[in-house]
Design a protein around this motif. Structure first.
Motif, PDB file in Angstrom:
ATOM      1  N   PRO A 312       0.802  -1.236   0.000  1.00 37.53           N
ATOM      2  CA  PRO A 312       0.000   0.000   0.000  1.00 37.53           C
ATOM      3  C   PRO A 312       0.829   1.277   0.000  1.00 37.53           C
ATOM      4  N   ASN A 313       1.961   1.282   0.715  1.00 36.98           N
ATOM      5  CA  ASN A 313       2.772   2.507   0.761  1.00 36.98           C
ATOM      6  C   ASN A 313       3.927   2.492  -0.236  1.00 36.98           C
ATOM      7  N   GLY A 314       4.017   1.422  -1.045  1.00 35.93           N
ATOM      8  CA  GLY A 314       5.025   1.369  -2.097  1.00 35.93           C
ATOM      9  C   GLY A 314       6.432   1.091  -1.629  1.00 35.93           C
ATOM     10  N   MET A 318       4.861  -7.550  -2.018  1.00 34.79           N
ATOM     11  CA  MET A 318       4.059  -8.425  -1.159  1.00 34.79           C
ATOM     12  C   MET A 318       3.341  -9.485  -1.993  1.00 34.79           C
ATOM     13  N   VAL A 319       3.172 -10.651  -1.373  1.00 30.13           N
ATOM     14  CA  VAL A 319       2.463 -11.780  -1.988  1.00 30.13           C
ATOM     15  C   VAL A 319       1.580 -12.405  -0.914  1.00 30.13           C
ATOM     16  N   LEU A 351      -2.496  -7.112   6.635  1.00 30.42           N
ATOM     17  CA  LEU A 351      -2.536  -5.715   6.207  1.00 30.42           C
ATOM     18  C   LEU A 351      -3.908  -5.133   6.532  1.00 30.42           C
ATOM     19  N   GLU A 352      -3.904  -3.945   7.024  1.00 28.91           N
ATOM     20  CA  GLU A 352      -5.151  -3.291   7.398  1.00 28.91           C
ATOM     21  C   GLU A 352      -6.041  -3.107   6.166  1.00 28.91           C
ATOM     22  N   GLY A 353      -7.276  -3.545   6.308  1.00 29.20           N
ATOM     23  CA  GLY A 353      -8.225  -3.389   5.214  1.00 29.20           C
ATOM     24  C   GLY A 353      -8.179  -4.504   4.192  1.00 29.20           C
ATOM     25  N   ARG A 354      -7.298  -5.488   4.401  1.00 23.24           N
ATOM     26  CA  ARG A 354      -7.202  -6.604   3.458  1.00 23.24           C
ATOM     27  C   ARG A 354      -7.279  -7.926   4.209  1.00 23.24           C
ATOM     28  N   LYS A 355      -7.946  -8.875   3.605  1.00 21.05           N
ATOM     29  CA  LYS A 355      -8.042 -10.195   4.208  1.00 21.05           C
ATOM     30  C   LYS A 355      -6.808 -11.017   3.871  1.00 21.05           C
ATOM     31  N   GLY A 356      -6.414 -11.868   4.800  1.00 20.81           N
ATOM     32  CA  GLY A 356      -5.324 -12.785   4.526  1.00 20.81           C
ATOM     33  C   GLY A 356      -4.016 -12.386   5.173  1.00 20.81           C
TER      34      GLY A 356
END
Length: 404
Positions: A312-314, A318-319, A351-356
């Motif tokens: 998200p912040n570049g 990530m995988v 990660l905030e706002g993402r599942k997994g």
């Protein structure tokens, strides 16, 4: 209702085991049922068709199993010139006839085949309505019913033919296994019907309902027996067809036992059920070294395929780690996964706002490294060598022996 059970063995077996009385009572009940069906056909035929409730009387008097037996036996004996409709001929093959000898007039209806065919339609419709009523009652269980614990049927799967069972005195095991297979087949059909609402099948709930009753082994056996017959059906996935071929099914005299074929479920829904069942079972299996290596290779490949940092912040690549892997993995499995990936900045995190769960590495990492594969321990190799390979200590020289 006539409660006499259908005797499932030949007369020779009944004679040898002192069960001729049970055999005679069963045949008499079948003969009575046959006569009652002939009477129902004759009395309810109006010259063109049957009244809507024409079959209900015999079903109530003799029960679904015996009525279905007589109808299926008649189709089996009298369908030489295809007088019966294809759907009823197919249905008849799913009804267990327990090896009943041919040409038994006491079990063969005398009514015209065209009338019998229409009567079978009535019976099947009535049976379907009865099953739907049962399904509806299951959808709204009472509080008392919810508290009941389902007891699993642990009858072993008998993996030999009836002929083998007969020759080895194991007829009861064969019969019990076959009855459990039929019950499992019905449970699968019921579970799928019960959990299909608004054009959606709750596969997980349906699978667990059957697993609680019969376990994975019998459920897979019954499913594979059906899927093996769907080789040309495009509604069934190739993956499930290949899987079904890995499960050996017992044939009776070279023919598939059709008594537990799943026939009341749409092939597309059954395919979804099979896929879910296989997936649920897989999640219960411990990870193997090859599974961990495959996941590590997948993550490495995805890292290398990324064109630019995708966090998200570049700041990181990530995988997402496979949910199935995480569902099966323990702490040691996760540690082994991370040990295989050759990155100093590697971390696993949500990660905030993402599942997994995601594997992350710094954007400055060299992504084009190879997996770190552990070499077998030298000590372990030596321990695995047979005792014969262990070098013997050198023998003492003769000269030294003489000095003593």
């Amino acid at each position: 209702m006539n409660q006499t059970p259908i005797y499932p063995y030949p007369a020779a077996y009944a004679r040898e085991n002192g069960e001729l009385e049970q055999n005679r009572e069963s045949l008499k009940a079948l003969a009575d049922c046959k006569c009652a069906i002939d009477d129902a056909i004759r009395n309810n035929w109006d010259g063109m068709n049957f009244a809507k409730d024409s079959a209900k009387g015999v079903l109530k008097q003799f029960g679904p199993e015996r009525v279905a037996f007589i109808l299926a036996y008649t189709v089996h004996e009298r369908n030489i010139d295809n007088r019966f409709s294809g759907h009823n001929a197919s249905w008849a093959k799913t009804v267990p006839l327990y090896g009943m000898a041919s040409d038994r007039e006491s079990c063969t209806l005398e009514s015209h085949p065209a009338k019998v065919d229409l009567f079978i339609d009535l019976v099947r419709r009535d049976l379907q309505e009865l099953e739907q009523q049962k399904s509806a009652s299951r959808r709204k269980p009472s509080v008392k019913h919810r508290k009941e614990t389902v007891k699993m049927d642990k009858t072993p799967i008998y993996k030999e033919s009836f002929e083998y069972a007969y020759n080895h005195g194991e007829e009861e095991q064969h019969r019990a296994s076959n009855h459990a297979n039929i019950a499992c087949k019905k449970a699968i059909e019921t579970a799928i019907a019960s959990h299909y609402h608004d054009n959606r099948l709750d596969t997980q709930a349906a699978v667990q309902e059957v697993v609680k009753q019969f376990g994975y082994e019998r459920m897979f056996y019954v499913l594979a027996n059906t899927v093996q017959t769907q080789g040309t059906d495009g509604r069934v996935s190739q993956a499930n067809k290949k899987w079904a071929q890995t499960i050996p099914i017992v044939f009776e005299r070279g023919k598939r036992d059709t008594s537990y074929l799943i026939t009341q479920t749409h092939p597309g829904l059954l395919d979804m059920f099979v896929s879910s069942a296989r997936h649920e079972h897989l999640l219960r299996q411990p990870l193997k070294a090859a599974d961990i290596k495959a996941e590590a290779a997948y993550i490495l490949e995805r890292f290398q395929a990324a064109q630019e940092p995708n966090s998200p912040n570049g700041t990181h690549y990530m995988v997402q780690v496979s949910p199935d892997f995480l569902a099966r993995a323990g702490t040691k499995d996760t540690d082994r996964l991370m040990a295989m990936l050759p990155f100093q900045t590697l971390s696993l995190s949500g990660l905030e706002g993402r599942k997994g769960t995601f594997a992350l590495i710094s954007k400055d990492e060299d992504r084009f490294q190879k997996l770190i594969l552990r070499r077998p321990s030298v000590r372990k190799k030596l321990q695995e060598q047979p005792a014969a390979d262990t070098p013997k200590p050198p023998a003492k020289s003769k000269a030294k022996d003489q000095e003593r």
